[in-house]
Motif scaffolding. Structure first.
Motif, mmCIF file in Angstrom:
data_model
loop_
_atom_site.group_PDB
_atom_site.id
_atom_site.type_symbol
_atom_site.label_atom_id
_atom_site.label_comp_id
_atom_site.label_asym_id
_atom_site.label_seq_id
_atom_site.Cartn_x
_atom_site.Cartn_y
_atom_site.Cartn_z
ATOM 1 N N LYS A 1 6.306 101.361 54.210
ATOM 2 C CA LYS A 1 7.466 101.760 53.694
ATOM 3 C C LYS A 1 8.346 100.135 54.076
ATOM 4 O O LYS A 1 8.545 99.745 52.942
ATOM 5 C CB LYS A 1 7.875 102.403 52.696
ATOM 6 N N SER A 2 8.764 100.156 54.863
ATOM 7 C CA SER A 2 9.417 99.107 55.865
ATOM 8 C C SER A 2 9.382 98.123 55.597
ATOM 9 O O SER A 2 10.563 97.301 54.961
ATOM 10 C CB SER A 2 9.836 100.054 56.589
ATOM 11 N N GLY A 3 8.479 97.684 55.577
ATOM 12 C CA GLY A 3 7.375 96.214 55.394
ATOM 13 C C GLY A 3 8.217 95.638 53.787
ATOM 14 O O GLY A 3 8.684 95.040 53.577
ATOM 15 N N LEU A 4 7.470 97.205 53.195
ATOM 16 C CA LEU A 4 7.416 96.577 51.544
ATOM 17 C C LEU A 4 9.559 96.269 51.261
ATOM 18 O O LEU A 4 9.879 95.370 50.214
ATOM 19 C CB LEU A 4 7.491 97.362 50.402
ATOM 20 N N ASN A 5 10.447 97.953 51.553
ATOM 21 C CA ASN A 5 11.619 97.388 51.872
ATOM 22 C C ASN A 5 12.566 95.823 52.458
ATOM 23 O O ASN A 5 12.739 96.216 51.565
ATOM 24 C CB ASN A 5 12.363 98.845 52.825
ATOM 25 N N ARG A 6 11.273 95.344 53.361
ATOM 26 C CA ARG A 6 12.630 94.549 54.159
ATOM 27 C C ARG A 6 12.272 93.333 53.476
ATOM 28 O O ARG A 6 12.932 92.496 52.184
ATOM 29 C CB ARG A 6 11.670 94.237 55.734
ATOM 30 N N ALA A 7 10.817 92.973 52.677
ATOM 31 C CA ALA A 7 10.276 91.968 51.401
ATOM 32 C C ALA A 7 10.991 92.267 50.045
ATOM 33 O O ALA A 7 11.875 90.801 49.404
ATOM 34 C CB ALA A 7 8.864 92.297 51.232
ATOM 35 N N ILE A 8 11.930 93.292 49.794
ATOM 36 C CA ILE A 8 12.510 93.935 48.411
ATOM 37 C C ILE A 8 13.748 93.033 48.373
ATOM 38 O O ILE A 8 14.572 92.407 47.908
ATOM 39 C CB ILE A 8 12.404 94.524 48.119
ATOM 40 N N LEU A 9 14.530 93.032 49.744
ATOM 41 C CA LEU A 9 15.819 93.049 50.545
ATOM 42 C C LEU A 9 15.726 91.414 50.361
ATOM 43 O O LEU A 9 16.750 90.684 49.593
ATOM 44 C CB LEU A 9 16.401 93.726 50.633
ATOM 45 N N ALA A 10 14.664 90.941 50.650
ATOM 46 C CA ALA A 10 14.902 89.314 51.409
ATOM 47 C C ALA A 10 14.464 88.849 49.827
ATOM 48 O O ALA A 10 15.296 87.345 49.923
ATOM 49 C CB ALA A 10 13.697 88.854 52.203
ATOM 50 N N SER A 11 14.134 89.795 49.204
ATOM 51 C CA SER A 11 13.717 88.829 47.391
ATOM 52 C C SER A 11 15.174 88.801 46.851
ATOM 53 O O SER A 11 14.904 88.105 45.639
ATOM 54 C CB SER A 11 13.318 89.230 46.784
ATOM 55 N N CYS A 12 16.744 89.377 47.182
ATOM 56 C CA CYS A 12 17.585 88.650 46.272
ATOM 57 C C CYS A 12 17.831 89.121 45.181
ATOM 58 O O CYS A 12 18.474 89.238 44.643
ATOM 59 C CB CYS A 12 18.583 87.480 47.171
ATOM 60 N N TRP A 13 17.294 90.801 44.616
ATOM 61 C CA TRP A 13 17.257 90.935 43.287
ATOM 62 C C TRP A 13 18.108 91.120 42.661
ATOM 63 O O TRP A 13 19.007 90.428 41.883
ATOM 64 C CB TRP A 13 16.149 91.980 43.221
ATOM 65 N N GLY A 14 19.059 91.589 43.394
ATOM 66 C CA GLY A 14 20.198 92.236 42.977
ATOM 67 C C GLY A 14 21.229 91.403 42.351
ATOM 68 O O GLY A 14 22.184 90.941 41.802
ATOM 69 N N LYS A 15 21.220 90.742 43.545
ATOM 70 C CA LYS A 15 22.324 89.260 43.851
ATOM 71 C C LYS A 15 22.627 88.056 42.418
ATOM 72 O O LYS A 15 22.893 87.529 42.455
ATOM 73 C CB LYS A 15 22.549 88.384 45.546
ATOM 74 N N PHE A 16 20.922 88.116 43.104
ATOM 75 C CA PHE A 16 20.298 86.711 41.670
ATOM 76 C C PHE A 16 20.891 87.406 40.459
ATOM 77 O O PHE A 16 20.724 86.802 39.634
ATOM 78 C CB PHE A 16 18.406 86.673 42.100
ATOM 79 N N ALA A 17 20.203 88.784 39.760
ATOM 80 C CA ALA A 17 21.086 89.067 38.809
ATOM 81 C C ALA A 17 22.105 89.626 38.474
ATOM 82 O O ALA A 17 23.019 88.919 37.852
ATOM 83 C CB ALA A 17 20.076 90.974 38.222
ATOM 84 N N GLN A 18 22.806 89.534 39.339
ATOM 85 C CA GLN A 18 24.442 89.762 38.925
ATOM 86 C C GLN A 18 25.015 88.254 39.130
ATOM 87 O O GLN A 18 25.604 88.362 37.614
ATOM 88 C CB GLN A 18 25.348 90.252 40.493
ATOM 89 N N ARG A 19 24.605 87.360 40.022
ATOM 90 C CA ARG A 19 25.318 85.907 39.560
ATOM 91 C C ARG A 19 24.269 85.356 38.093
ATOM 92 O O ARG A 19 25.601 84.670 37.947
ATOM 93 C CB ARG A 19 24.676 84.791 41.234
ATOM 94 N N LEU A 20 23.462 85.886 37.754
ATOM 95 C CA LEU A 20 23.023 85.395 36.823
ATOM 96 C C LEU A 20 24.205 85.355 35.653
ATOM 97 O O LEU A 20 23.933 85.367 34.628
ATOM 98 C CB LEU A 20 21.883 85.295 36.632
ATOM 99 N N ASP A 21 24.111 87.108 35.615
ATOM 100 C CA ASP A 21 24.859 87.903 35.086
ATOM 101 C C ASP A 21 26.025 86.972 34.559
ATOM 102 O O ASP A 21 26.418 87.437 33.140
ATOM 103 C CB ASP A 21 24.860 89.254 34.366
ATOM 104 N N HIS A 22 26.962 87.006 35.589
ATOM 105 C CA HIS A 22 27.887 86.049 35.704
ATOM 106 C C HIS A 22 28.388 84.598 34.938
ATOM 107 O O HIS A 22 28.825 84.283 34.226
ATOM 108 C CB HIS A 22 28.551 85.533 36.713
ATOM 109 N N LYS A 23 26.760 83.976 34.884
ATOM 110 C CA LYS A 23 26.949 82.204 33.741
ATOM 111 C C LYS A 23 26.159 82.571 33.077
ATOM 112 O O LYS A 23 26.722 81.211 32.180
ATOM 113 C CB LYS A 23 26.194 81.146 34.937
ATOM 114 N N MET A 24 26.056 83.427 32.391
ATOM 115 C CA MET A 24 25.149 83.486 31.177
ATOM 116 C C MET A 24 25.006 84.466 30.790
ATOM 117 O O MET A 24 25.194 85.630 31.249
ATOM 118 C CB MET A 24 23.330 82.823 30.803
#
Length: 406
Positions: free
Chosen positions: A300-323
């Motif tokens: 589970k800790s390995g999966l958590n690191r992989a999820i955070l490394a994919s930058c899901w939250g920041k990606f969706a936030q910046r995408l919402d700022h632009k479109m």
């Protein structure tokens, strides 16, 4: 929004003043937080309520009494009290947790410059007026008209790198000259997959950097807390983390800009990232008091690191700022066939292979999920090649509303 520029203070006077401002801002913030903790319901009848106005008056008296505090800037110290007041406003509005004390060991320190004054030296360099420090140079990487539109600034240092964040009005979203829409599926193997088959991968450490990072972490675990060698190791780790953060931030900006210029709207799935990255709960062993059963914590800790490394939250936030972005429920998007709508767990053979058990449709699993996300957001009905379908799926689809976050 903020425009972040690199600051290059001169060694000696300017650098010492900036460090002093960071120390004073942290001290005043922590002292104000401790003072506010004195206010309890039992004292409300005989004690004046503590707020920014009362604390600003207390700060004026403290500056008269202590020379070291008076040597600093009142603007910087009052800015720390305003930050504290804003933190409590967000706490009572349930937008944030209770404010916590700022530690000297934190990698990031900073202070506010309210009366902003900037001037341009040449094409690449500008200067910002910092109290007690004078004109401090910064590198220009954005349009000067955007920098001049800033109303305030925050000077900060992170692992030895000084920056200034210039607060500016939000940029106008550029509307793409197209009517095309796109669905976006966020994953671990592929950080971002679009409904038209494109895959994007968030960058990470290189092989050499990963080896160096692990070696530094092992060295840090063996060093004594508070020692100079430990501080140097922490600084090296901080520089590696900062380099990785810059790399991922650049990837996010380039990817979201490419999507915003190619499509007029995008659809993403609503993901509870905070819940998905929680640590595994311990399982007490009923046969051994004080013992625990295996709970898959390492996986589970390995999966958590992989999820955070994919930058899901920041990606969706910046995408919402632009479109324009539409969020849809994430349930069954990876199990649903984008061709006929048949939904079952057996449709997904593996991480990358999707093979529908109803119609035999085959596609990349992430692309298939992105198509489903797009269809749910923009109400695009399935057009199967035959009459195969799932009435349970169709009723579930009608009952799942879409929510716009744009």
């Amino acid at each position: 929004m903020s425009i972040v520029q690199r600051v290059y203070p001169t060694e000696g006077a300017q650098l010492d003043v900036l460090v002093m401002h960071c120390d004073h801002a942290r001290y005043v913030y922590n002292l104000g937080l401790e003072q506010r903790s004195w206010w309890t319901p039992s004292r409300r009848h005989f004690r004046q309520k503590i707020n920014y106005v009362s604390q600003a008056a207390d700060l004026t008296e403290a500056r008269r009494e202590y020379d070291w505090l008076r040597a600093g800037s009142s603007v910087v110290q009052q800015g720390a009290l305003r930050d504290l007041d804003r933190a409590f406003i967000n706490f009572f509005a349930r937008r944030a947790g209770y404010p916590t004390f700022k530690k000297r060991s934190n990698a990031r320190q900073g202070f506010v410059v309210r009366d902003l004054a900037v001037r341009r030296v040449n094409r690449r360099w500008g200067e910002i007026l910092v109290p007690k420090a004078g004109w401090v140079r910064f590198r220009i990487s954005r349009a000067w008209t955007d920098i001049c539109a800033a109303t305030s600034a925050r000077v900060a240092v992170t692992n030895g790198r000084w920056t200034v964040s210039l607060t500016t009005p939000p940029a106008v979203c550029k509307v793409a000259d197209t009517a095309a829409v796109v669905g976006i599926d966020r994953g671990v193997a592929n950080s971002v997959a679009t409904s038209d088959g494109r895959m994007f991968h968030a960058p990470g450490f290189t092989v050499g950097e990963q080896v160096r990072f692990v070696a530094l972490q092992r060295r840090l675990s063996r060093q004594q807390k508070g020692s100079a060698n430990r501080d140097r190791t922490k600084a090296e780790l901080g520089r590696l983390r900062l380099r990785l953060a810059d790399r991922r931030g650049d990837w996010i900006e380039q990817t979201t800009t490419a999507l915003a210029t190619s499509y007029c709207a995008a659809a993403v799935e609503k993901l509870p990232i905070a819940n998905m990255t929680r640590r595994a709960k311990p399982k007490p062993d009923p046969d051994r008091p004080g013992g625990f059963l295996p709970n898959g914590g390492r996986a589970k800790s390995g999966l958590n690191r992989a999820i955070l490394a994919s930058c899901w939250g920041k990606f969706a936030q910046r995408l919402d700022h632009k479109m324009s972005v539409v969020a849809v429920p994430a349930a069954y998007t990876s199990q649903e066939c984008s061709n006929c709508g048949h939904t079952c767990p057996e449709n997904r053979d593996s991480q990358a292979v999707f093979r529908c058990q109803g119609c035999g449709f085959e596609h990349h699993a992430d692309t298939n999920a992105a198509i489903n996300i797009r269809d749910r957001a923009f109400n695009i009905e399935h057009q199967p090649e035959d009459s195969l379908g799932d009435r349970v799926h169709q009723s579930r689809k009608r009952a799942a509303p879409t929510t716009s976050v744009a």
